[in-house]
Motif scaffolding. Structure first.
Motif, PDB file in Angstrom:
ATOM      1  N   GLY A 345      30.013  23.561  26.485  1.00 56.70           N
ATOM      2  CA  GLY A 345      29.866  25.008  26.513  1.00 56.70           C
ATOM      3  C   GLY A 345      29.672  25.542  27.926  1.00 56.70           C
ATOM      4  O   GLY A 345      30.296  26.522  28.339  1.00 56.70           O
ATOM      5  N   ARG A 346      28.799  24.898  28.691  1.00 58.56           N
ATOM      6  CA  ARG A 346      28.563  25.325  30.079  1.00 58.56           C
ATOM      7  C   ARG A 346      29.798  25.122  30.943  1.00 58.56           C
ATOM      8  O   ARG A 346      30.012  25.847  31.924  1.00 58.56           O
ATOM      9  N   ALA A 347      30.611  24.128  30.587  1.00 60.58           N
ATOM     10  CA  ALA A 347      31.796  23.797  31.391  1.00 60.58           C
ATOM     11  C   ALA A 347      32.752  24.963  31.528  1.00 60.58           C
ATOM     12  O   ALA A 347      33.475  25.070  32.524  1.00 60.58           O
ATOM     13  N   TRP A 348      32.764  25.851  30.526  1.00 61.34           N
ATOM     14  CA  TRP A 348      33.741  26.940  30.537  1.00 61.34           C
ATOM     15  C   TRP A 348      33.389  28.064  31.509  1.00 61.34           C
ATOM     16  O   TRP A 348      34.208  28.947  31.756  1.00 61.34           O
ATOM     17  N   ILE A 349      32.192  28.035  32.079  1.00 56.80           N
ATOM     18  CA  ILE A 349      31.872  28.922  33.191  1.00 56.80           C
ATOM     19  C   ILE A 349      31.865  28.134  34.503  1.00 56.80           C
ATOM     20  O   ILE A 349      32.408  28.583  35.510  1.00 56.80           O
ATOM     21  N   ILE A 350      31.288  26.940  34.478  1.00 59.43           N
ATOM     22  CA  ILE A 350      31.202  26.129  35.693  1.00 59.43           C
ATOM     23  C   ILE A 350      32.594  25.747  36.203  1.00 59.43           C
ATOM     24  O   ILE A 350      32.894  25.891  37.400  1.00 59.43           O
ATOM     25  N   GLY A 351      33.451  25.255  35.319  1.00 61.79           N
ATOM     26  CA  GLY A 351      34.787  24.822  35.738  1.00 61.79           C
ATOM     27  C   GLY A 351      35.602  25.944  36.361  1.00 61.79           C
ATOM     28  O   GLY A 351      36.112  25.801  37.495  1.00 61.79           O
ATOM     29  N   PRO A 352      35.775  27.071  35.674  1.00 58.12           N
ATOM     30  CA  PRO A 352      36.537  28.166  36.274  1.00 58.12           C
ATOM     31  C   PRO A 352      35.911  28.713  37.559  1.00 58.12           C
ATOM     32  O   PRO A 352      36.635  29.071  38.502  1.00 58.12           O
TER      33      PRO A 352
END
Length: 391
Positions: A345-352
């Motif tokens: 879930g956090r990846a979708w803000i951290i990655g972009p």
């Protein structure tokens, strides 16, 4: 796209959107393992793209949700992001709530394409969409004036539902009449069917989401922000999209914070500038300030302090901590995994966010080999390019 971005920013946004898919897939193997020491034991310093295995969760606290998935697959977060992306593509970069709801229901509901974990907002949203539709049917049937038999009423509802699920307004009358004419040639019955369709249509509401303040509220935002980047309607559009799956004021507030962060990064601001602008939209600025104030990158420590679960008041401080201190895409993704908990879930803000700054390849960008490891990456990247550059 609906945004006024110049062409020189579009490659950064393409990299940013790709970064979400990569970060999600990289995190799947240890997603929802909450024990950072166990994550270190299993994944070492390179915990990305591990195959999802129940054995990895033994000896640590966690929930293994991804039986049957392979290394490179995406989570349910990625699947939901794909649904919104498809809707934006079909609507020329504009958010069309009814189209989004229809695709969401078709993809995750019975007979849909998704095979895997269903989170609470998705499950409740599917139930809500069914309830909203049933209430609209009852409202329409209770006010129709034509003299119809019970059998005719049932058949007319069966006739009109395929159209109310994908059409709206002036689009309904013609196809509905033709469908009814296959069974009933009487004008009065056909007009009753059109009335049913139009009345059902009028009572389908856009706020179909769960009263839920977890990460699904923000994980789908990157393609939406890309389409409305720089637009004065971004906050309004963000709220409308979020309430489709998360009809909760706190979820909307955190989503606006995340959308502002991505918007500023997509427009070329520095990470520090974007984080400051986003914090101003947050419902809890103090926690974000504390997360950024750590002496260096300590994702596990941030998880200990703020929490590792799916709730936004826990996840957003961890996200801000990692974005403040990580110096590369790979370092940020690895730190996110090593923190534990809802890493996908956090990846979708951290990655972009990291990819918007650092791009693809090089010392700090998305490793090319990671791009290649995402399942179905050619089609995913093609859709991203279509979304940003058009057909």
């Amino acid at each position: 796209m609906t945004s006024p971005l110049t062409n020189d920013r579009k490659p950064n946004i393409i990299a940013a959107l790709a970064g979400g898919w990569v970060a999600d897939a990289a995190s799947l193997g240890l997603h929802w393992l909450y024990d950072s020491p166990r994550i270190l034991e299993v994944g070492g310093q390179s915990p990305e793209f591990l195959p999802p295995k129940a054995d990895n969760f033994k000896g640590g606290f966690g929930y293994f949700a991804h039986e049957g998935k392979q290394s490179g697959d995406i989570s349910h977060y990625g699947a939901a992001t794909g649904v919104l992306t498809d809707s934006l593509l079909a609507s020329e970069g504009k958010l069309e709530i009814r189209d989004y709801q229809r695709r969401f229901r078709a993809y995750f509901g019975p007979g849909g394409q998704w095979q895997g974990y269903i989170d609470n907002p998705t499950r409740v949203t599917l139930n809500n969409l069914n309830t909203i539709e049933q209430e609209a049917i009852e409202q329409a049937q209770s006010t129709v004036r034509a003299e119809l038999t019970d059998r005719q009423r049932r058949i007319l509802v069966q006739k009109v539902l395929p159209y109310t699920r994908r059409l709206s307004g002036d689009q309904l009358a013609g196809p509905v009449r033709k469908a009814i004419d296959l069974t009933y040639h009487e004008t009065e019955v056909q007009e009753a069917g059109v009335y049913l369709a139009e009345t059902i249509d009028q009572h389908l509401v856009p706020e179909s989401g769960a009263d839920d303040m977890q990460l699904p509220a923000v994980s789908k935002l990157p393609p939406l922000v890309a389409c409305y980047c720089g637009s004065d309607k971004l906050m309004e559009i963000t709220e409308a999209a979020v309430r489709v799956t998360n009809h909760n004021d706190e979820a909307v507030a955190w989503a606006k914070c995340a959308a502002r962060l991505l918007d500023n990064l997509f427009r070329g601001e520095t990470m520090a500038e974007a984080l400051a602008a986003a914090a101003a939209k947050a419902p809890d600025t103090e926690q974000l300030s504390r997360a950024a104030a750590f002496d260096g990158l300590d994702a596990a420590g941030a998880g200990d302090r703020f929490g590792r679960t799916c709730y936004l008041h826990e996840a957003m401080p961890v996200i801000f901590h990692i974005l403040t201190h990580a110096s590369s895409f790979a370092e940020a993704v690895r730190a996110n995994i090593q923190c534990g908990g809802d890493s996908c879930g956090r990846a979708w803000i951290i990655g972009p966010a990291m990819a918007a700054i650092h791009g693809v390849s090089g010392e700090h960008g998305i490793p090319l080999s990671w791009l290649a490891r995402v399942t179905d990456s050619p089609n995913i990247l093609l859709d991203i390019e279509r979304l940003i550059y058009g057909r």
